[in-house]
Design an enzyme around this catalytic site. Structure first.
Site, short mmCIF file in Angstrom:
data_model
loop_
_atom_site.label_atom_id
_atom_site.label_comp_id
_atom_site.label_asym_id
_atom_site.label_seq_id
_atom_site.Cartn_x
_atom_site.Cartn_y
_atom_site.Cartn_z
N TYR A 1 -23.60 -60.81 -82.16
CA TYR A 1 -22.90 -61.23 -80.94
C TYR A 1 -21.67 -62.06 -81.29
O TYR A 1 -20.61 -61.93 -80.68
CB TYR A 1 -23.84 -62.02 -80.03
CG TYR A 1 -24.96 -61.20 -79.45
CD1 TYR A 1 -24.76 -60.41 -78.33
CD2 TYR A 1 -26.23 -61.20 -80.03
CE1 TYR A 1 -25.80 -59.64 -77.81
CE2 TYR A 1 -27.26 -60.44 -79.51
CZ TYR A 1 -27.04 -59.66 -78.39
OH TYR A 1 -28.05 -58.90 -77.88
N ASN B 1 -24.10 -53.71 -69.35
CA ASN B 1 -23.70 -52.36 -69.75
C ASN B 1 -24.57 -51.34 -69.02
O ASN B 1 -25.78 -51.34 -69.17
CB ASN B 1 -23.84 -52.21 -71.27
CG ASN B 1 -23.65 -50.79 -71.74
OD1 ASN B 1 -23.03 -49.97 -71.07
ND2 ASN B 1 -24.19 -50.50 -72.90
N CYS C 1 -24.83 -50.95 -77.01
CA CYS C 1 -25.19 -52.37 -77.05
C CYS C 1 -26.47 -52.60 -77.86
O CYS C 1 -26.74 -53.71 -78.28
CB CYS C 1 -25.30 -52.96 -75.65
SG CYS C 1 -26.45 -52.12 -74.59
N GLU D 1 -31.29 -44.51 -85.98
CA GLU D 1 -30.00 -44.47 -86.67
C GLU D 1 -30.09 -44.87 -88.14
O GLU D 1 -29.08 -44.88 -88.84
CB GLU D 1 -29.00 -45.37 -85.93
CG GLU D 1 -28.67 -44.86 -84.53
CD GLU D 1 -27.62 -45.70 -83.82
OE1 GLU D 1 -27.04 -46.62 -84.45
OE2 GLU D 1 -27.37 -45.44 -82.64
#
Length: 152
Positions: free
Chosen positions: A90, A113, A121, A148
């Site tokens: 952040y 979002n 995010c 990922e």
């Protein structure tokens, strides 16, 4: 406004379309006002998400529309720069947008979002590398990061 909900590998996903743009991607079952209809754009969006969730694509490309404050838009634009399989803190996001003292505000913008996965995010972590603050819960954030290839 049109929307459609499907069960996916990560749970229920609802995609909302308005005026040929995706305006919301929701990672749980919520009641939506509008016409329950799987339009061509929503079908395409689910195809893109399915390819992402099955590791066949690492970037989702869809026409979308965002509404938020000027600050929110700055944060979301910065989130789009975080590459697949990586993450930022952040604090890094706050520094990147030229507002180094706005770490908590960055967290709030991430929470607002409305385009989960598309605006990634889930790729934002605490400076100590811990998960926190994902609108759909820590388990989904962890699942997306592990998908990922991010080691936590």
């Amino acid at each position: 406004m049109k929307y459609y909900t499907k069960l996916t590998k990560i749970g229920h996903i609802t995609i909302v379309e308005k005026e040929q743009k995706i305006i919301n991607i929701i990672l749980d079952k919520r009641r939506i006002e509008g016409l329950y209809q799987e339009s061509d754009l929503i079908k395409h969006a689910f195809m893109e998400l399915d390819m992402y969730l099955n590791k066949k694509k690492n970037k989702i490309e869809l026409p979308y529309s965002l509404k938020g404050t000027e600050f929110d838009l700055l944060v979301w634009e910065e989130l789009l720069k975080i590459e697949y399989g990586t993450y930022k803190g952040y604090k890094e996001i706050a520094q990147a947008i030229g507002k180094p003292n706005s770490v908590r505000a960055v967290g709030r913008a991430c929470g607002r979002n409305r385009l989960a996965i598309l605006i990634p995010c889930h790729r934002v972590l605490c400076s100590n590398g811990k998960l926190s603050g994902y609108a759909y819960g820590e388990l989904k954030k962890r699942w997306l990061l592990e998908l990922e290839g991010v080691s936590l």
